[in-house]
Scaffold this active site. Structure first.
Site, short mmCIF file in Angstrom:
data_model
loop_
_atom_site.label_atom_id
_atom_site.label_comp_id
_atom_site.label_asym_id
_atom_site.label_seq_id
_atom_site.Cartn_x
_atom_site.Cartn_y
_atom_site.Cartn_z
N ASP A 26 0.86 -1.19 0.00
CA ASP A 26 0.00 0.00 0.00
C ASP A 26 0.90 1.24 0.00
OD1 ASP A 26 -1.94 1.91 0.40
OD2 ASP A 26 -2.25 1.43 2.53
N ASN A 28 -0.43 4.53 -0.40
CA ASN A 28 -1.10 5.79 -0.05
C ASN A 28 -1.92 5.69 1.24
OD1 ASN A 28 -3.08 4.15 -0.97
ND2 ASN A 28 -4.04 5.64 -2.34
N ASP A 30 -4.29 3.81 2.40
CA ASP A 30 -5.74 3.57 2.49
C ASP A 30 -6.02 2.12 2.90
OD1 ASP A 30 -5.13 2.17 0.23
OD2 ASP A 30 -6.55 3.19 -1.10
N ASP A 205 -9.51 -15.63 -16.98
CA ASP A 205 -10.37 -16.06 -15.88
C ASP A 205 -11.51 -16.94 -16.39
OD1 ASP A 205 -11.09 -15.55 -12.99
OD2 ASP A 205 -12.94 -14.86 -13.92
N GLU A 272 -7.67 -20.29 -17.08
CA GLU A 272 -8.17 -20.97 -15.88
C GLU A 272 -9.24 -21.99 -16.29
OE1 GLU A 272 -10.10 -20.01 -11.52
OE2 GLU A 272 -10.86 -19.04 -13.31
C1 NOJ Z 1 -11.93 -17.34 -10.84
C2 NOJ Z 1 -11.08 -16.41 -10.03
O1 NOJ Z 1 -9.85 -17.02 -9.80
C3 NOJ Z 1 -11.87 -16.13 -8.75
O2 NOJ Z 1 -11.08 -15.43 -7.82
C4 NOJ Z 1 -13.10 -15.34 -9.13
O3 NOJ Z 1 -13.89 -15.18 -7.97
C5 NOJ Z 1 -13.93 -16.09 -10.17
N1 NOJ Z 1 -13.13 -16.65 -11.23
C6 NOJ Z 1 -14.92 -15.15 -10.81
O4 NOJ Z 1 -14.25 -14.23 -11.64
#
Ligand code: NOJ
Length: 535
Positions: A26, A28, A30, A205, A272
């Site tokens: 971090d 700044n 926050d 993702d 993924e």
């Molecule tokens: C897989 C990601 O690794 C996870 O962190 C996320 O919650 C879900 N996809 C939805 O994007």
């Protein structure tokens, strides 16, 4: 000096390190990590630790219902993370330091605050209506029985337009309709935006999720003898997921993504793909290796943690790779229990040795190089929406701030600031500063191993041979053309193994073993791993 094989692209030789930007540094005060903080720590990553490439979890504009995986503008930086200029500077400085950068590409869904969805839900005849997946209900309920990964129906009702929209994850993460060519173009433009800014690729993702059965058939319930291939996913595990992911046209989408990537030169992508049937998983390389470069390999994480199961899994993965394909290995990320807690006590070092010496690209998770443990998060400080629904699935415990020093707030943020998640209970001992000063710390072990790997083609290259005749507590394999033997002792007691003569070049525990002559057999302390060179 490094002897990088000039025939392999950079991403096959690289060690990747996942940064969860909210928790790294971090700048700044926050309480949230940000890009300027990450820029400060480039020297640690590139120099002190010595990784080659970074994967950044999302830092885009987002209402943060799923901590950045709910994107409301793919081409801008979220306020807590900094600005687009910070992203530019980060990419430039990382490159100057010799690091490649890949960023998250959240393609399956957006935030419900994304202007596309705001338009889409505004009326049935809005031009963006079909950018998301809308359907009529059935018998007064959702269109079918699909459930969200985060539990509950995968559909939410929109009162205003009186239809249901699909969401694989939270109701605030509506699924994009990738069967609409305008969505495809708009989302490919997102790739171009970041590639133009200089990134070297993407972690994609939920890459198998976005194409589901167009007929929207119900999933069958799991049969009584169902064997779960992965961790207990709670309510999501009530069904066999036949119809709600991986419809064959998912591969057309990945081919389009790959075309964009290829038009930018030597880029990479890791998708993924949470699929545990190896043949189906491997199909995500594409028949001509024309889809994403690497489906993420979660098979090691799914294997039983014993030498026979690990060896069987490693060899099954290698056997299923299509001709010419390259794999990757990982033992941790922002969705899983930290490896130091998940594995038996004292196994984090052999886990590191395994990860960094298998044939394929290793992905490390921030903090694992320190041996950070999973943190127990008090209920009133919980942040993860998944955990709020099914508590044992909470991912907060692996997302706590990076531990830099034994001082206040572990050096993650200034004293007196409340970090967004509590610090790990172990931070006074487990941190970069203390571990750098101890030659035999796990951090210094990672540094030695990363250096050795960089200098040793055989430890990065494709040649691997598992050893069959080992006692059940030992995993051993050769790398290169028999030039190196890697031996891991899973037992809490000392042991030894017959190996060809040579010299210890690495021990997980004892720096002074380097250079030790090996004749006939190599000895190992409890949970020790070694690399023996045979010259
Ligand atoms: C897989 C990601 O690794 C996870 O962190 C996320 O919650 C879900 N996809 C939805 O994007």
């Amino acid at each position: 000096m490094s002897d990088t094989n000039p025939k392999r692209p950079w991403w096959q030789d690289a060690v990747f390190y996942q940064v969860y930007p909210l928790s790294f540094k971090d700048s700044n005060d926050d309480g949230f990590g940000d890009l300027p903080g990450l820029i400060e720590r480039i020297p640690y990553l590139a120099g002190t630790l010595g990784v080659d490439a970074l994967w950044l979890s999302p830092f885009y504009k987002s209402p943060m219902r799923d901590w950045g995986y709910d994107v409301s503008d793919h081409c801008d930086v979220g306020e807590v993370f900094g600005t687009l200029d910070d992203a530019r500077e980060f990419i430039r400085k990382a490159h100057e330091a010799g690091l490649k950068v890949i960023v998250d590409y959240v393609m399956n869904h957006t935030s419900d605050q994304h202007p596309w969805f705001v338009e889409s839900r505004s009326s049935r005849d809005n031009p963006k209506r079909d950018w998301y997946v809308w359907a009529d209900g059935r018998d007064g309920g959702p269109p079918n029985n699909w459930v969200s990964v985060f539990s509950g129906p995968a559909w939410s009702y929109d009162e205003h337009t009186r239809q249901w929209y699909r969401h694989t994850y939270l109701a605030s993460q509506p699924d994009l309709n990738w069967r609409n060519p305008e969505v495809v173009e708009a989302m490919l433009d997102v790739l171009r935006f970041w590639l133009d800014l200089g990134v070297d690729g993407f972690r994609v993702d939920a890459a198998h999720q976005m194409m589901k059965d167009p007929e929207m058939r119900d999933n069958p319930p799991v049969p009584p003898d169902y064997v779960r291939p992965w961790k207990d996913m709670g309510p999501y595990d009530q069904f066999v997921h036949l119809y709600d992911y991986g419809h064959p046209d998912v591969h057309d989408v990945h081919r389009k993504v790959r075309e964009v990537l290829d038009s930018y030169g030597e880029t990479t992508s890791v998708s993924e793909v949470h699929i545990f049937d190896l043949a189906e998983w491997a199909s995500y390389y594409g028949p001509d290796l024309d889809e994403l470069h690497m489906p993420f390999n979660f098979h090691l994480m799914a294997a039983n943690w014993d030498p026979a199961s690990i060896r069987a899994k490693v060899e099954a993965v290698l056997w299923h790779l299509p001709e010419g394909a390259w794999t990757n290995w990982t033992l941790g990320n922002h969705d899983e229990i930290r490896l130091a807690t998940r594995l038996p006590k004292g196994h984090e070092r052999i886990a590191a040795l395994l990860l960094l010496t298998l044939p394929g690209t290793p992905f490390l998770y921030y903090g694992d190089e320190l041996g950070m443990e999973e943190t127990v998060i008090p209920e009133d400080q919980a942040r993860d929406p998944w955990g709020a629904r099914v508590s044992y699935l909470s991912r907060d415990g692996c997302r706590t701030p990076m531990q830099w020093t034994p001082g206040p707030n572990a050096g993650f943020t200034s004293p007196g600031v409340q970090p967004w998640l509590p610090l790990g209970a172990d931070y006074e001992k487990v941190n970069v500063e203390i571990e750098l000063a101890d030659p035999e710390s796990i951090l210094n072990m990672y540094r030695r191993l990363l250096r050795l790997r960089k200098q040793t083609e055989a430890l990065r290259g494709p040649l691997y041979q598992g050893h069959a005749e080992t006692p059940e507590h030992i995993l051993a394999y050769s790398r290169g053309d028999g030039e190196y033997t890697v031996v891991l002792n899973f037992a809490d007691a000392a042991t030894e193994l017959e190996v060809p003569d040579g010299e210890v070049v690495f021990s997980t525990h004892h720096v002074d073993r380097e250079g030790e002559a090996v004749s006939g057999e190599v000895s190992l302390g409890p949970n020790e791993g070694v690399i023996v060179a045979h010259r």
